[in-house]
Motif scaffolding. Sequence first.
Motif, PDB file in Angstrom:
ATOM      1  N   PHE A   1       0.797  -1.231   0.000  1.00 47.82           N
ATOM      2  CA  PHE A   1       0.000   0.000   0.000  1.00 47.82           C
ATOM      3  C   PHE A   1       0.830   1.281   0.000  1.00 47.82           C
ATOM      4  CE2 PHE A   1      -2.409  -3.276   2.416  1.00 47.82           C
ATOM      5  CZ  PHE A   1      -3.345  -3.549   1.438  1.00 47.82           C
TER       6      PHE A   1
ATOM      7  N   GLY B   1       0.610   2.712  -3.517  1.00 47.58           N
ATOM      8  CA  GLY B   1       0.304   1.343  -3.929  1.00 47.58           C
ATOM      9  C   GLY B   1       1.300   0.785  -4.918  1.00 47.58           C
TER      10      GLY B   1
ATOM     11  N   LEU C   1      -8.191   3.662  -1.570  1.00 49.49           N
ATOM     12  CA  LEU C   1      -6.994   4.041  -0.814  1.00 49.49           C
ATOM     13  C   LEU C   1      -6.735   5.536  -0.881  1.00 49.49           C
ATOM     14  CD1 LEU C   1      -4.715   1.045  -1.848  1.00 49.49           C
ATOM     15  CD2 LEU C   1      -5.586   1.509   0.438  1.00 49.49           C
TER      16      LEU C   1
ATOM     17  N   LEU D   1     -10.041  -4.581   1.448  1.00 52.22           N
ATOM     18  CA  LEU D   1      -8.758  -4.021   1.853  1.00 52.22           C
ATOM     19  C   LEU D   1      -8.545  -4.163   3.352  1.00 52.22           C
ATOM     20  CD1 LEU D   1      -8.695  -0.748  -0.297  1.00 52.22           C
ATOM     21  CD2 LEU D   1      -7.106  -2.680  -0.501  1.00 52.22           C
TER      22      LEU D   1
ATOM     23  N   LEU E   1      -4.740   2.489   6.259  1.00 47.46           N
ATOM     24  CA  LEU E   1      -4.360   2.142   4.892  1.00 47.46           C
ATOM     25  C   LEU E   1      -4.198   3.393   4.030  1.00 47.46           C
ATOM     26  CD1 LEU E   1      -6.662  -0.960   4.280  1.00 47.46           C
ATOM     27  CD2 LEU E   1      -4.195  -0.948   4.656  1.00 47.46           C
ATOM     28  N   ARG E   2      -5.082   4.372   4.210  1.00 43.64           N
ATOM     29  CA  ARG E   2      -4.961   5.605   3.435  1.00 43.64           C
ATOM     30  C   ARG E   2      -3.724   6.404   3.844  1.00 43.64           C
ATOM     31  NH1 ARG E   2     -11.498   6.846   3.690  1.00 43.64           N
ATOM     32  NH2 ARG E   2     -12.032   5.590   1.833  1.00 43.64           N
TER      33      ARG E   2
ATOM     34  N   TYR F   1      -0.866   4.719   2.148  1.00 44.02           N
ATOM     35  CA  TYR F   1      -0.905   4.990   0.714  1.00 44.02           C
ATOM     36  C   TYR F   1      -0.245   6.329   0.388  1.00 44.02           C
ATOM     37  CZ  TYR F   1      -2.945   4.976  -4.015  1.00 44.02           C
ATOM     38  OH  TYR F   1      -3.143   4.964  -5.369  1.00 44.02           O
TER      39      TYR F   1
END
Length: 482
Positions: free
Chosen positions: A384, A388, A413, A426, A437-438, A441
């Motif tokens: 990620f 990504g 993301l 995800l 996760l964001r 990213y």
Amino acid sequence: MQYIYQQVLQRLLEHLSQAQRASLQLLVQRLIVSAGGIERVRGMRLLFVFDASRSSTHALACLRAAQLSIAARSPGTFQLRIVTAWQAGMSATTRANLDGSFSALFLYDDPRIELLVFDDQQPLPFDSRRLPSLDQQQAERQEWLLCGHVLDDPRATVNFASHGYLHLAELAYLASYWEGGVDAVISADTLSDRKRFLAWSRRALRQARLLGARPLHACASTLLQGLSGLRRCYLDQLHGRLQGQAQEMDPSRPALRFVTIDDLVSDRDSPGERLDGFLGYRVDDQVFSSPRTGMANPMLLAHLQGLRAEFLCSSSYVEGMEDHLCQVRSLEPRNRLPATLPAAARERWQRDSWKQWRAEASAFALKHYGLSDTQLVCLVFSPFVAQGRRLELFLNRCHPGMLVALPYLHKALRGEPAPEPVAQWLVDISGLSLTHLRTLYRREAVAEGLLLGLQCRGADLRHLQVHASTQGLARVEQPGAR
């Protein structure tokens, strides 16, 4: 109760080595001098950070013998505050060692003893029946996952040593202030280990711009507060948060001393098996690679190396684990463990099938961290970070059916509108929240700096070096073996 304490002391003396019994009176005298005389020893509070290693367990036994010896010949003795980690990732053997040692030394019901753990930074009395709270488990899980995803280095997923030192230092800092504080911190580390630890602390604090004007060796409070601040800085960088302000030292607080006892409690000429039997101490054959791994669980780190070989390096799980075992063997000469212990551990590794080992490691990760092998494979790929960068490679090798959803995965993301099942996939595949996760990213993989510097040191605080093996697997070694 006094009769019971006399019986405990007598049994303990019977199981100490000849050198330890001979040094006991010198240990008693050193503690009395530190207190300022026999008349003041009753009011002295000592802090001992118990890391569950074999050397730490033996040192605690000698301290207990000194405490009971003073009590047998004077009106009072010192108070001993013992703080230990209580983590979700600890092995069952380590948990049993803690409880067995405390029971054998009769620590639970002695008012002169304080047994402390910190769960989510909250002080609690030690209770072997109480598992870490959900908040503590979640914090450990997130830290482990984020380290693997953020750090662009194989060493980040096969080592967690500096994390352990920072965690224990923070525990010591919190315990030194709790309910009136303490007068001194007991250190059973050897002189060479103390010098290496201080040098590493100065270097890490300087790198984090937390090194103050007061020398670290001048006061235990300065060292412990600095390392506690370093751990907060480490967690802030790991989570992508802004770094908070470092806490200022309280000038009215008296200096906190170190009392070193390594020369009086360590006996390298004795195998210590009789004392181990009395304390109920068993060496965990899954963590025998270092005497400092009492609070960690290298079984999981070895499992990750096997997964890395299988999924990322076009090798096999067995080759990855065998490579890990070769690393462990190369470190044996300087681990200062009895020669029979690594040999016994290797016998178990050779006797049991790798399939059984893999099942045990997978079951442990699922039980204590709620992480499946699918999520651990995702951790190995770290797909990620850097917008990504490895996401398509990850999908090609592990989830080809999701390739058609690649554009929607990137949208989710980035925080753009995307189908709910895609976002949920995800979360399920990574074990992290969509917020984490964001954040990943938007971040670049960390290839240098404080985070990598902390994670890429072994249990002896030396740098880990990475070399490519013949199987294409990133191989970790610790140079400079003595």
